[in-house]
Design a protein around this motif. Structure first.
Motif, PDB file in Angstrom:
ATOM      1  N   VAL A 262       0.857  -1.185   0.000  1.00 26.57           N
ATOM      2  CA  VAL A 262       0.000   0.000   0.000  1.00 26.57           C
ATOM      3  C   VAL A 262       0.895   1.238   0.000  1.00 26.57           C
ATOM      4  CG1 VAL A 262      -1.714   1.341   1.263  1.00 26.57           C
ATOM      5  CG2 VAL A 262      -1.837  -1.166   1.268  1.00 26.57           C
ATOM      6  N   GLN A 263       0.670   2.156  -0.935  1.00 31.39           N
ATOM      7  CA  GLN A 263       1.374   3.443  -0.933  1.00 31.39           C
ATOM      8  C   GLN A 263       0.356   4.552  -0.707  1.00 31.39           C
ATOM      9  OE1 GLN A 263       3.730   4.437  -4.396  1.00 31.39           O
ATOM     10  NE2 GLN A 263       4.181   6.499  -3.658  1.00 31.39           N
ATOM     11  N   LEU A 264       0.600   5.355   0.318  1.00 35.43           N
ATOM     12  CA  LEU A 264      -0.278   6.470   0.672  1.00 35.43           C
ATOM     13  C   LEU A 264       0.579   7.720   0.813  1.00 35.43           C
ATOM     14  CD1 LEU A 264      -2.925   7.772   1.632  1.00 35.43           C
ATOM     15  CD2 LEU A 264      -2.483   6.824   3.908  1.00 35.43           C
ATOM     16  N   SER A 265       0.418   8.667  -0.116  1.00 38.49           N
ATOM     17  CA  SER A 265       1.193   9.904  -0.054  1.00 38.49           C
ATOM     18  C   SER A 265       0.588  10.854   0.968  1.00 38.49           C
ATOM     19  CB  SER A 265       1.215  10.593  -1.415  1.00 38.49           C
ATOM     20  OG  SER A 265       1.661  11.933  -1.287  1.00 38.49           O
ATOM     21  N   GLN A 266       1.462  11.485   1.738  1.00 35.72           N
ATOM     22  CA  GLN A 266       0.991  12.435   2.733  1.00 35.72           C
ATOM     23  C   GLN A 266       0.687  13.807   2.147  1.00 35.72           C
ATOM     24  OE1 GLN A 266       3.941  11.089   2.395  1.00 35.72           O
ATOM     25  NE2 GLN A 266       5.577  12.111   3.506  1.00 35.72           N
ATOM     26  N   ASN A 267       1.412  14.246   1.123  1.00 37.80           N
ATOM     27  CA  ASN A 267       1.285  15.634   0.683  1.00 37.80           C
ATOM     28  C   ASN A 267       1.259  15.845  -0.823  1.00 37.80           C
ATOM     29  OD1 ASN A 267       3.280  17.264   3.334  1.00 37.80           O
ATOM     30  ND2 ASN A 267       1.207  16.451   3.326  1.00 37.80           N
ATOM     31  N   SER A 268       1.276  14.840  -1.639  1.00 39.53           N
ATOM     32  CA  SER A 268       1.324  15.042  -3.094  1.00 39.53           C
ATOM     33  C   SER A 268      -0.006  15.575  -3.613  1.00 39.53           C
ATOM     34  CB  SER A 268       1.651  13.736  -3.813  1.00 39.53           C
ATOM     35  OG  SER A 268       2.963  13.315  -3.519  1.00 39.53           O
ATOM     36  N   THR A 269       0.042  16.698  -4.321  1.00 43.42           N
ATOM     37  CA  THR A 269      -1.167  17.305  -4.868  1.00 43.42           C
ATOM     38  C   THR A 269      -1.211  17.282  -6.391  1.00 43.42           C
ATOM     39  OG1 THR A 269      -0.164  19.520  -4.847  1.00 43.42           O
ATOM     40  CG2 THR A 269      -1.398  18.852  -2.881  1.00 43.42           C
ATOM     41  N   GLY A 270      -0.198  16.738  -7.044  1.00 44.18           N
ATOM     42  CA  GLY A 270      -0.125  16.742  -8.503  1.00 44.18           C
ATOM     43  C   GLY A 270      -1.341  16.112  -9.148  1.00 44.18           C
ATOM     44  N   LEU A 271      -1.803  16.735 -10.217  1.00 36.81           N
ATOM     45  CA  LEU A 271      -3.025  16.279 -10.876  1.00 36.81           C
ATOM     46  C   LEU A 271      -2.881  14.877 -11.456  1.00 36.81           C
ATOM     47  CD1 LEU A 271      -3.241  19.466 -10.790  1.00 36.81           C
ATOM     48  CD2 LEU A 271      -4.690  19.250 -12.801  1.00 36.81           C
ATOM     49  N   GLU A 272      -1.649  14.527 -11.890  1.00 41.02           N
ATOM     50  CA  GLU A 272      -1.469  13.263 -12.587  1.00 41.02           C
ATOM     51  C   GLU A 272      -1.635  12.052 -11.670  1.00 41.02           C
ATOM     52  OE1 GLU A 272       2.731  14.946 -11.880  1.00 41.02           O
ATOM     53  OE2 GLU A 272       0.663  15.643 -12.032  1.00 41.02           O
ATOM     54  N   LEU A 273      -1.574  12.217 -10.354  1.00 43.95           N
ATOM     55  CA  LEU A 273      -1.765  11.086  -9.449  1.00 43.95           C
ATOM     56  C   LEU A 273      -3.152  10.481  -9.585  1.00 43.95           C
ATOM     57  CD1 LEU A 273       0.846  12.320  -8.146  1.00 43.95           C
ATOM     58  CD2 LEU A 273      -0.055  11.514  -5.955  1.00 43.95           C
ATOM     59  N   THR A 274      -4.115  11.295 -10.023  1.00 42.51           N
ATOM     60  CA  THR A 274      -5.475  10.797 -10.209  1.00 42.51           C
ATOM     61  C   THR A 274      -5.521   9.668 -11.231  1.00 42.51           C
ATOM     62  OG1 THR A 274      -6.444  12.929  -9.588  1.00 42.51           O
ATOM     63  CG2 THR A 274      -7.809  11.484 -10.915  1.00 42.51           C
ATOM     64  N   ASP A 275      -4.546   9.629 -12.141  1.00 45.47           N
ATOM     65  CA  ASP A 275      -4.520   8.593 -13.173  1.00 45.47           C
ATOM     66  C   ASP A 275      -3.960   7.269 -12.664  1.00 45.47           C
ATOM     67  OD1 ASP A 275      -5.505  10.459 -15.005  1.00 45.47           O
ATOM     68  OD2 ASP A 275      -3.484  11.125 -15.551  1.00 45.47           O
ATOM     69  N   PHE A 276      -3.561   7.218 -11.392  1.00 47.08           N
ATOM     70  CA  PHE A 276      -2.986   6.007 -10.807  1.00 47.08           C
ATOM     71  C   PHE A 276      -3.788   5.629  -9.558  1.00 47.08           C
ATOM     72  CE2 PHE A 276       0.241   8.049 -13.271  1.00 47.08           C
ATOM     73  CZ  PHE A 276       0.945   7.030 -13.863  1.00 47.08           C
ATOM     74  N   PRO A 277      -4.929   4.953  -9.727  1.00 46.70           N
ATOM     75  CA  PRO A 277      -5.817   4.674  -8.589  1.00 46.70           C
ATOM     76  C   PRO A 277      -5.186   3.810  -7.512  1.00 46.70           C
ATOM     77  CG  PRO A 277      -6.530   3.491 -10.565  1.00 46.70           C
ATOM     78  CD  PRO A 277      -5.486   4.467 -10.999  1.00 46.70           C
ATOM     79  N   GLY A 278      -4.112   3.096  -7.842  1.00 42.20           N
ATOM     80  CA  GLY A 278      -3.431   2.316  -6.817  1.00 42.20           C
ATOM     81  C   GLY A 278      -2.566   3.149  -5.904  1.00 42.20           C
ATOM     82  N   LEU A 279      -2.334   4.405  -6.265  1.00 45.18           N
ATOM     83  CA  LEU A 279      -1.536   5.327  -5.455  1.00 45.18           C
ATOM     84  C   LEU A 279      -2.484   6.246  -4.709  1.00 45.18           C
ATOM     85  CD1 LEU A 279       0.937   6.861  -4.483  1.00 45.18           C
ATOM     86  CD2 LEU A 279       1.184   7.839  -6.773  1.00 45.18           C
ATOM     87  N   LEU A 280      -2.640   6.006  -3.418  1.00 44.28           N
ATOM     88  CA  LEU A 280      -3.534   6.801  -2.587  1.00 44.28           C
ATOM     89  C   LEU A 280      -2.834   8.068  -2.116  1.00 44.28           C
ATOM     90  CD1 LEU A 280      -4.949   3.957  -0.294  1.00 44.28           C
ATOM     91  CD2 LEU A 280      -5.806   4.699  -2.529  1.00 44.28           C
ATOM     92  N   ARG A 281      -3.608   9.089  -1.786  1.00 41.52           N
ATOM     93  CA  ARG A 281      -3.026  10.295  -1.192  1.00 41.52           C
ATOM     94  C   ARG A 281      -3.998  10.884  -0.177  1.00 41.52           C
ATOM     95  NH1 ARG A 281      -2.785  14.507  -6.215  1.00 41.52           N
ATOM     96  NH2 ARG A 281      -4.601  13.803  -7.373  1.00 41.52           N
ATOM     97  N   MET A 282      -3.406  11.542   0.831  1.00 36.45           N
ATOM     98  CA  MET A 282      -4.203  12.136   1.891  1.00 36.45           C
ATOM     99  C   MET A 282      -4.590  13.574   1.566  1.00 36.45           C
ATOM    100  SD  MET A 282      -5.648  11.177   4.670  1.00 36.45           S
ATOM    101  CE  MET A 282      -4.743   9.675   5.062  1.00 36.45           C
ATOM    102  N   SER A 283      -3.743  14.290   0.809  1.00 32.82           N
ATOM    103  CA  SER A 283      -4.034  15.678   0.446  1.00 32.82           C
ATOM    104  C   SER A 283      -4.796  15.719  -0.872  1.00 32.82           C
ATOM    105  CB  SER A 283      -2.735  16.478   0.323  1.00 32.82           C
ATOM    106  OG  SER A 283      -1.841  15.843  -0.573  1.00 32.82           O
TER     107      SER A 283
END
Length: 437
Positions: free
Chosen positions: A162-183
């Motif tokens: 499981v990968q969960l980013s604490q602060n990444s806000t980049g728009l392109e992360l939305t294209d990687f549903p396996g990469l979760l983010r808190m921000s």
């Protein structure tokens, strides 16, 4: 959108929504690096006993072991995003304290942290150590969007980690549903900045952005949202000793509104050069230009009136105020929203571990979204959520409401979020509005 009339916090939905510690966090000086600007802790206390590369220590969540559960974190202790790392470390340490006061199945939680040095390759090296050598099943990281993506594509993708980013806000992360983010995604920031500048009466803007994934994606989103004229648009490299050429070109554009999408060190250099050159403009900025490093390294009066849009925690909620009070008691300072995101990453990980049948990446993949999903009983602390699980409840019986806001990950791994408008007044940041994206 009427910013003037909004004075209450508005909840945002979906991926386009705005915005005793010693021993808890192990540290070392031989970590990897990455440019994600995480919570700033950089240590590792070694392997959790796994002999595989799937992020599992092979232990069952209900076994009799007393060994601590160990997860990993890639953070920016050094480099251009180290100020974010320092802020976030406080949130991580406070969360570890709150988790270990209760325990997880009578065991503690440890976080092995590796420094990314705010660079993509460093982040990859750090993640490789944590995942492939230490065998962690859960990885927090990173802050910088480019680093988070580099880690995911080079190390995590194709595994059960499981990968969960604490602060990444980049728009392109939305294209990687396996990469979760808190921000929340930066898309909401871009939309809010476009609305804010227009409502302030400007119809043309000069824009400069840092030349990386974060800067490019946020700048592109702003240009798409902006209905006026772009009088100047150009990127700049990071870590430069001078940006006089960029500043001169922005001034020559005759735009009265200047938008900066960059990092604190770069922006402080720009502010000093604007001030010494006698240029005048109305400044606007994305979240990454806001911070103590800027205030400490620029002259008083050099930014007064500047407006910045930043992700924000729901500061009026009781659980946030409880968190902020504990944070101030521990550190004698107010928390940032970034510290709140880092805090919630740790709490979410701890609940996912407690709710899982075993301490493996596969099991945590199944529980990480569900323990903060909307189906369960709303709770606002690790202790309350842990009690439900300890009494026989499952992951769907818990809806942890984070100190950074609700954590209902959508299908793209993006959370609900909030945004705040800050204004520089008397060389300090003052919140003047909460807005909806």
């Amino acid at each position: 959108m009427d910013l003037t009339d909004r004075r209450t916090l508005l909840k945002l939905t979906g991926g386009a929504g705005l915005v005793g510690l010693a021993g808890c966090l192990s540290t070392t000086d031989d970590g990897g690096d990455g440019d994600d600007g995480s919570d700033g802790s950089d240590g590792s206390d070694g392997s959790d006993g796994s002999d595989g590369d799937d992020g599992s220590d092979g232990s069952d969540g209900d076994d009799d072991s007393t060994e601590a559960y160990e997860i990993g974190m890639v953070d920016s202790q050094t480099g251009s995003l180290s100020s974010f790392g320092e802020r976030n470390q406080r949130g991580v340490n406070l969360a570890l304290q709150h988790v270990n006061e209760i325990g997880i199945n009578d065991r503690e939680l440890d976080i092995s942290v590796e420094d990314s040095e705010s660079e993509n390759q460093g982040g990859i090296a750090a993640a490789q150590k944590l995942v492939n050598q230490d065998g962690v099943p859960f990885l927090i990281g990173a802050v910088g969007s480019g680093v988070s993506l580099a880690i995911y594509e080079s190390v995590v993708e194709g595994t059960d980690v499981v990968q969960l980013s604490q602060n990444s806000t980049g728009l392109e992360l939305t294209d990687f549903p396996g990469l979760l983010r808190m921000s929340p995604s930066g898309l909401s920031q871009a939309n809010a900045l476009a609305d804010l500048i227009a409502e302030d009466g400007y119809d043309e803007v000069a824009l400069t952005y840092v030349n990386n994934d974060y800067g490019q994606s946020l700048a592109d989103a702003f240009v798409d949202a902006w209905e006026g004229e772009i009088a100047y648009e150009n990127s700049h490299d990071g870590d430069q000793s001078s940006y006089s050429g960029v500043i001169s070109e922005m001034d020559s554009s005759d735009a009265e509104a200047w938008l900066f999408i960059t990092y604190q060190a770069e922006f402080a250099t720009m502010v000093n050069e604007v001030f010494s050159s006698g240029y005048e403009a109305q400044f606007y900025g994305a979240d990454s230009v806001s911070g103590d490093d800027v205030l400490e390294n620029t002259p008083e009066g050099s930014m007064d009136g500047m407006k910045i849009v930043v992700p924000s925690a729901p500061v009026e909620e009781e659980n946030y105020q409880t968190f902020a009070s504990a944070f101030e008691d521990e550190y004698d300072r107010q928390p940032t929203s970034w510290a709140a995101y880092a805090y919630d990453c740790v709490i979410n990980a701890a609940l996912a571990i407690q709710a899982a049948d075993e301490f493996t990446g596969e099991a945590l993949q199944d529980t990480v979204r569900r323990v903060s999903g909307p189906d369960g009983e709303e709770v606002t602390s690790f202790e309350a959520a842990s009690e439900i699980l300890a009494d026989g409840g499952g992951p769907d019986d818990v809806d942890y409401q984070g100190v950074s806001g609700p954590i209902d990950f959508d299908e793209n791994g993006d959370p609900i979020g909030f945004l705040q408008v800050q204004e520089v007044q008397d060389h300090d940041y003052e919140g003047i509005d909460f807005i909806e994206g």
